[in-house]
Write a protein that holds these residues in place. Sequence first.
Motif, short mmCIF file in Angstrom:
data_model
loop_
_atom_site.label_atom_id
_atom_site.label_comp_id
_atom_site.label_asym_id
_atom_site.label_seq_id
_atom_site.Cartn_x
_atom_site.Cartn_y
_atom_site.Cartn_z
N ASN B 86 0.81 -1.22 0.00
CA ASN B 86 0.00 0.00 0.00
C ASN B 86 0.84 1.27 0.00
OD1 ASN B 86 0.89 0.10 2.61
ND2 ASN B 86 -1.15 -0.13 3.56
N GLU B 87 2.16 1.09 0.02
CA GLU B 87 3.05 2.25 -0.09
C GLU B 87 3.35 2.59 -1.55
OE1 GLU B 87 5.69 1.94 4.00
OE2 GLU B 87 6.21 0.61 2.33
N ILE B 88 2.80 1.78 -2.45
CA ILE B 88 3.06 1.96 -3.89
C ILE B 88 1.81 2.58 -4.54
CG2 ILE B 88 3.62 0.78 -6.06
CD1 ILE B 88 5.82 0.51 -3.90
N ILE B 89 1.95 3.79 -5.01
CA ILE B 89 0.83 4.47 -5.69
C ILE B 89 1.13 4.55 -7.18
CG2 ILE B 89 -0.44 6.66 -5.91
CD1 ILE B 89 0.47 7.24 -2.97
N PHE B 90 0.17 4.13 -7.98
CA PHE B 90 0.36 4.26 -9.42
C PHE B 90 0.02 5.70 -9.85
CE2 PHE B 90 -0.46 -0.40 -9.24
CZ PHE B 90 0.79 -0.78 -9.73
N THR B 91 0.93 6.27 -10.60
CA THR B 91 0.72 7.64 -11.09
C THR B 91 0.91 7.64 -12.61
OG1 THR B 91 3.06 8.16 -10.83
CG2 THR B 91 1.61 8.69 -8.97
N ARG B 92 0.86 8.84 -13.17
CA ARG B 92 1.08 8.93 -14.62
C ARG B 92 2.57 9.04 -14.96
NH1 ARG B 92 -2.06 13.91 -16.50
NH2 ARG B 92 -1.57 14.54 -14.38
N ASN B 93 3.33 9.57 -14.01
CA ASN B 93 4.75 9.79 -14.25
C ASN B 93 5.39 10.36 -12.98
OD1 ASN B 93 3.76 12.50 -14.33
ND2 ASN B 93 3.37 12.22 -16.51
N SER B 94 6.67 10.59 -13.02
CA SER B 94 7.36 11.14 -11.84
C SER B 94 6.78 12.50 -11.47
CB SER B 94 8.86 11.36 -12.14
OG SER B 94 9.45 10.19 -12.55
N THR B 95 6.49 13.31 -12.47
CA THR B 95 5.97 14.66 -12.24
C THR B 95 4.76 14.62 -11.32
OG1 THR B 95 6.72 15.20 -14.45
CG2 THR B 95 5.22 16.77 -13.42
N GLU B 96 3.84 13.70 -11.60
CA GLU B 96 2.63 13.61 -10.79
C GLU B 96 2.99 13.25 -9.35
OE1 GLU B 96 -0.54 11.21 -12.41
OE2 GLU B 96 -1.60 11.22 -10.49
N GLY B 97 3.88 12.29 -9.19
CA GLY B 97 4.29 11.86 -7.85
C GLY B 97 4.91 13.00 -7.07
N LEU B 98 5.79 13.74 -7.73
CA LEU B 98 6.48 14.86 -7.07
C LEU B 98 5.48 15.95 -6.67
CD1 LEU B 98 9.53 14.97 -9.51
CD2 LEU B 98 9.64 14.33 -7.10
N GLU B 119 17.95 20.39 -10.26
CA GLU B 119 16.63 19.75 -10.25
C GLU B 119 15.95 19.84 -11.61
OE1 GLU B 119 15.53 17.92 -7.80
OE2 GLU B 119 17.25 18.46 -6.56
N HIS B 120 15.30 18.78 -11.97
CA HIS B 120 14.43 18.74 -13.16
C HIS B 120 13.26 19.69 -12.89
CE1 HIS B 120 11.55 17.03 -16.03
NE2 HIS B 120 12.56 16.39 -16.61
N ASN B 121 12.72 20.28 -13.92
CA ASN B 121 11.57 21.19 -13.75
C ASN B 121 10.43 20.54 -12.97
OD1 ASN B 121 12.66 23.40 -15.06
ND2 ASN B 121 11.93 22.75 -17.07
N SER B 122 10.28 19.24 -13.13
CA SER B 122 9.18 18.54 -12.44
C SER B 122 9.35 18.52 -10.93
CB SER B 122 9.07 17.09 -12.94
OG SER B 122 8.77 17.10 -14.30
#
Lengths: 309, 403
Positions: B86-98, B119-122
């Motif tokens: 349950n610590e794993i969340i599916f997202t669309r990409n790293s940007t969404e997670g960040l 840092e990446h813009n995301s």
Amino acid sequence: MICLLALIVFGVLGIFSATHRIIAKEALDCVFRRVTLRKCTTGLDKRLKSQITGKLMRSHPKTAKTVYKNFEIISWFFTLVLIWSLIQSGISGYNYAIYGNCNGKTNGEEFCVFDPAGKGKFSTLASNYSGPVVFPDIDDDPSIGPKDAPVKIIEFGCFRCPYTKKAEETMKQVLDYYGEDILFVYRDFALSENHPHADVHAEAVNCALDQEKYWEFKNYMFETQTTMESHTVEGMKKLGEEFGLDTQKFNKCIDDRDYKEEVENDLIAGIKAGVYGTPTFFINNKTIVGPRDFKTFKKIIDEELEEWD
Amino acid sequence: MGLNINKIREDFDILKKKINNKPITYLDSACVSLKPRQVVEKINSYYNEFTACGGRSMHRFGNRVTDEVEKSRGVIKKFINSKKENEIIFTRNSTEGLNIVTKSLELKKGDKIIQTDKEHNSSLLPCLVLKENGVLHEIVKSNDDNTFNLENFENKMDKSVKLVSVVHTSNLDGVTNPVKEIIKIAHDHNALVLLDSAQSVPHKDIDVKNLDVDFMAFSGHKMLGSSGTGILYGKEHLLNGFKPFLIGGETVTDSTYNSYTLEKIPHRFEAGLQNYAGIMGLGEAAKYLMRIGKSNIEKHETNLNKRITEKLIDDVKIIGPEDSSLRGGVFNFNIEKTDPHELALMLDESENVMIRSGAHCVHSWYNAHNLDGSARATLYFYNTEEEVDRFVEAVKKVSKLLL
């Protein structure tokens, strides 16, 4: 400069394709920025330059290097060529609209891209006439149809002109279709400069008028136009004999040049009317140049008839 | 055990492709990796065999989807060694997670965020947005060779620091930051740590338990998965305290006209119909990488990067440390007086060598260094020595033309 070139090329292609429209918009933005002394930010110039030289690198690395180093100059060259081509195309379009031929009134026999079938082709006369335009009348030339017909068609043609010959079939169709509504007059416009002895031909056909065989001999003349072995005076006489004219009378008429003045007067009348090539048709006050199809004639004649009604 | 590259490459149909009768050389895996047949087949199986809604529909297709998605979650748990699924969340990409983490922490005026200067813009932008609310934002300056300066970092730490949001492996130069030490120092100051691991998870063994990281975001498309997939890892107790900012279908257990009851984690963060095919593909991709072994991948990329560096070091200016072993699979460079975009375009057009050019979404770093951009070749386990030699030759050939 490549952006301007791209704008023109992709602008034209963009009319037909959405993909090219996007590049054209990019090019427009780039050109606008350059014109306002700003840097092109779309990257289009770099993209085009790199893609072109990159493609060349595959097979001709040295050429690629030359192109890369002189890309701006090359772009300028092609842009100027393109602009020149566009101007020429504009002039051609104008000529086509005005004269029915891309090449204007001086090169009626050259190929015209807007008229691949050559319906607007004509044999040209280089005239220096600069006086007022005098609309031609039917004069005393042979005619078909009632004198008071609502539509008068005056053709200026040359017996040695291939385009006048080409128009014969269409005129026959026109006369068959409209009958008594048309008065058709054939006047000579002998282009002796382009076609040697064209005046002799015209005079010879007029000589047939004396034997009341004008229209028949005119048809025969056009029928044999391409197969005639000789276009000389002797050739005309032989043709008259083959056709079955009274050769003594016919040959004398030719030798005495009985119709010289008549043929010359027709030519002058044509020049004064602004005729620059054969065949030229005056349909009441409208003009057609070249061997156009029946539909073109029909459109004008119908309009004239409608107006007359 | 080394990698059997030829056998591996058999799984990538795209690598058999030829353009203008020449093979392609794909060196842009830091942007998007290629996909093996196994992943593509797994994705297709959803569309061809059991297309349905997961977690809602009780029919056999629906149940199969739910089952496959949870299996993928289990694979990812193992892949990064998290405590619980349950610590794993599916997202669309790293940007969404960040974004989820940065926004959900509800930082207040005076709270501080620490980031690196690469840092990446995301990762950077969600933090910059918080500055508008009075949140403080500080940058840790790297060493001259672009490696992380732990001392500078420590000096920035104080009681006001609530979040350390740093890149794990930089997409700019491939340098991997000492995150174990960073996390330790941050925790000593009661700050939470969010890792942008988009460039580390595909290439390195990652153990979130061992790192003791609080949050970690990464993308599926850089690790053989499909685009539109990503993962946010977060410690269970921290995620439980988050209010999801994107809610709707599947994020609640019940609702009335006036109220709603949130689902448990991770589902409360997975709003709306999910990218089931992509999630299944991501699970398959993780399995594929585990089969190959991340240590093998890392070793192979480092060797290839060493080969490129040795052959090009005199011709180019490398961004990042000269020592290739510190740059993983990233070879980011500039050639004096040449435009990186032109270089990249010509490499592609003339030699079918595909690299990336520009600011690589790290505009802030390029602006700070007065650079417009650079050309970047990035490696993955399917690249060969022959390919990197082709790249080297192509760079030399094109740079001769450009200079």
